[in-house]
Design a protein around this motif. Structure first.
Motif, mmCIF file in Angstrom:
data_model
loop_
_atom_site.group_PDB
_atom_site.id
_atom_site.type_symbol
_atom_site.label_atom_id
_atom_site.label_comp_id
_atom_site.label_asym_id
_atom_site.label_seq_id
_atom_site.Cartn_x
_atom_site.Cartn_y
_atom_site.Cartn_z
ATOM 1 N N MET A 1 47.421 35.103 47.343
ATOM 2 C CA MET A 1 46.498 34.954 46.215
ATOM 3 C C MET A 1 46.685 36.116 45.246
ATOM 4 N N LYS A 2 46.670 35.782 43.957
ATOM 5 C CA LYS A 2 46.771 36.815 42.923
ATOM 6 C C LYS A 2 45.499 36.805 42.079
ATOM 7 N N LEU A 3 45.000 37.983 41.756
ATOM 8 C CA LEU A 3 43.889 38.102 40.811
ATOM 9 C C LEU A 3 44.398 38.818 39.573
ATOM 10 N N HIS A 4 44.421 38.098 38.462
ATOM 11 C CA HIS A 4 44.854 38.676 37.185
ATOM 12 C C HIS A 4 43.615 39.137 36.431
ATOM 13 N N HIS A 5 43.525 40.432 36.162
ATOM 14 C CA HIS A 5 42.416 40.937 35.356
ATOM 15 C C HIS A 5 42.865 40.950 33.897
ATOM 16 N N LEU A 6 42.184 40.175 33.046
ATOM 17 C CA LEU A 6 42.576 40.141 31.636
ATOM 18 C C LEU A 6 41.826 41.199 30.823
ATOM 19 N N ARG A 7 40.497 41.113 30.822
ATOM 20 C CA ARG A 7 39.692 42.062 30.030
ATOM 21 C C ARG A 7 38.228 41.832 30.393
ATOM 22 N N ASN A 8 37.469 42.918 30.483
ATOM 23 C CA ASN A 8 36.041 42.834 30.791
ATOM 24 C C ASN A 8 35.821 42.027 32.079
ATOM 25 N N ALA A 9 35.190 40.844 31.986
ATOM 26 C CA ALA A 9 34.953 40.036 33.189
ATOM 27 C C ALA A 9 35.891 38.836 33.258
ATOM 28 N N THR A 10 36.821 38.756 32.324
ATOM 29 C CA THR A 10 37.738 37.615 32.276
ATOM 30 C C THR A 10 38.844 37.813 33.308
ATOM 31 N N LEU A 11 38.935 36.844 34.197
ATOM 32 C CA LEU A 11 39.724 36.983 35.412
ATOM 33 C C LEU A 11 40.396 35.652 35.697
ATOM 34 N N VAL A 12 41.590 35.692 36.260
ATOM 35 C CA VAL A 12 42.266 34.461 36.679
ATOM 36 C C VAL A 12 42.620 34.587 38.159
ATOM 37 N N ILE A 13 42.118 33.630 38.956
ATOM 38 C CA ILE A 13 42.408 33.583 40.394
ATOM 39 C C ILE A 13 43.520 32.562 40.585
ATOM 40 N N GLU A 14 44.667 33.036 41.056
ATOM 41 C CA GLU A 14 45.839 32.160 41.157
ATOM 42 C C GLU A 14 46.255 31.975 42.618
ATOM 43 N N THR A 15 46.358 30.705 43.027
ATOM 44 C CA THR A 15 46.950 30.377 44.331
ATOM 45 C C THR A 15 48.150 29.460 44.051
ATOM 46 N N GLU A 16 48.821 29.026 45.127
ATOM 47 C CA GLU A 16 49.974 28.127 44.919
ATOM 48 C C GLU A 16 49.541 26.832 44.240
ATOM 49 N N LYS A 17 48.321 26.372 44.545
ATOM 50 C CA LYS A 17 47.872 25.060 44.044
ATOM 51 C C LYS A 17 46.973 25.135 42.822
ATOM 52 N N HIS A 18 46.186 26.208 42.696
ATOM 53 C CA HIS A 18 45.129 26.244 41.685
ATOM 54 C C HIS A 18 45.188 27.543 40.872
ATOM 55 N N VAL A 19 44.801 27.434 39.608
ATOM 56 C CA VAL A 19 44.700 28.619 38.751
ATOM 57 C C VAL A 19 43.329 28.559 38.082
ATOM 58 N N ILE A 20 42.408 29.412 38.569
ATOM 59 C CA ILE A 20 41.001 29.331 38.157
ATOM 60 C C ILE A 20 40.662 30.478 37.215
ATOM 61 N N LEU A 21 40.278 30.119 36.019
ATOM 62 C CA LEU A 21 39.855 31.099 35.006
ATOM 63 C C LEU A 21 38.365 31.361 35.169
ATOM 64 N N VAL A 22 37.972 32.622 35.119
ATOM 65 C CA VAL A 22 36.558 32.988 35.212
ATOM 66 C C VAL A 22 36.139 33.681 33.916
ATOM 67 N N ASP A 23 35.073 33.185 33.302
ATOM 68 C CA ASP A 23 34.413 33.840 32.155
ATOM 69 C C ASP A 23 35.364 34.212 31.011
ATOM 70 N N PRO A 24 35.825 33.193 30.267
ATOM 71 C CA PRO A 24 36.812 33.457 29.215
ATOM 72 C C PRO A 24 36.236 34.043 27.917
ATOM 73 N N MET A 25 36.325 35.362 27.787
ATOM 74 C CA MET A 25 36.130 36.010 26.481
ATOM 75 C C MET A 25 37.540 36.248 25.932
ATOM 76 N N LEU A 26 37.982 35.372 25.039
ATOM 77 C CA LEU A 26 39.390 35.361 24.630
ATOM 78 C C LEU A 26 39.603 35.742 23.167
#
Length: 254
Positions: A1-26
């Motif tokens: 599992m990978k956790l990509h920290h973008l900025r502030n609380a915006t986060l992407v949880i990546e697995t082989e099957k799913h890519v889940i975006l959390v709280d998109p301040m873009l």
């Protein structure tokens, strides 16, 4: 599992099957007014741009979790992104109407402490208290998420909360492998902090049974706690080994 920290609380949880975006301040820098005028310098938010690799990370998103409706968790650019790609959104039942009104594709809503099937696993909505004292009422409802996907480490996104019995219950009973905690100690011009003070951050990190990822840092004008201050405090208490404090755009693998 990978956790990509973008900025502030915006986060992407990546697995082989799913890519889940959390709280998109873009949005771009300075697209949101200051959150405080007097207590801290009235700079427009966000203070920093999205990292250069964010477009690449966002291009693979399959689902989106939204913890609450504050503009530093879902802004206009975030809404446009979700609408344009018709990304399935999962949120609190209290936010469903508003997000549908904004044209988002809400496919699932959660109640506090009621586990539901989610992708190939399950998800539980966790109460979050956004501030100490009366300020929490003004901040409205917030929901954290405890996510358990098949053959993956469990993740607790605590969201904008102080340390409460609910937070304690997740850490001690659900025992997440990875816990994401908001560490900016945000404050408005009045009232007590909106996020955990340092003593509660340390309590959370100490109690967390697995790894901790610290976010909500150095992106907004009302969040005074810096990465360096947090690093020093965690180091002083022997908690730095279990805690990641990622820079914007950084990926942490678990």
């Amino acid at each position: 599992m990978k956790l990509h920290h973008l900025r502030n609380a915006t986060l992407v949880i990546e697995t082989e099957k799913h890519v889940i975006l959390v709280d998109p301040m873009l949005g771009k820098r300075k697209t949101i007014p200051p959150f405080t005028i007097f207590r801290y310098k009235p700079k427009r938010n966000p203070l920093v741009a999205l990292p250069k690799n964010s477009r690449e990370i966002l291009s693979t998103v399959t689902h989106c979790l939204i913890t609450h409706l504050h503009p530093d968790h879902i802004d206009k650019a975030g809404e446009v992104f979700l609408r344009r790609k018709s990304i399935p959104v999962i949120c609190s039942s209290k936010d469903e109407k508003e997000l549908i009104k904004r044209g988002l594709n809400v496919i699932q809503t959660l109640e506090y402490w009621e586990p539901q099937k989610f992708l190939d696993g399950k998800i539980t909505g966790i109460p979050a208290v956004h501030g100490y004292g009366f300020i929490a009422k003004l901040m409205g409802n917030v929901m954290g998420f405890h996510i358990e996907l098949a053959d993956q480490k469990s993740v607790y996104v605590s969201s904008d909360t102080i340390f409460t019995e609910h937070v304690e219950r997740v850490l001690t009973e659900l025992k997440p492998d990875i816990s994401v905690m908001a560490c900016g100690t945000a404050r408005l011009d009045f009232g007590q902090p909106l996020l955990m003070r340092m003593n509660d951050i340390l309590k959370f990190a100490a109690l967390a049974p697995g790894k901790v990822l610290a976010n909500h840092l150095e992106a907004l004008n009302h969040c005074p706690t810096t990465r360096l201050q947090l690093k020093n405090a965690l180091s002083d208490h022997g908690l730095l080994g279990k805690t990641a404090i990622p820079n914007d755009g950084e990926c942490t693998e678990y």
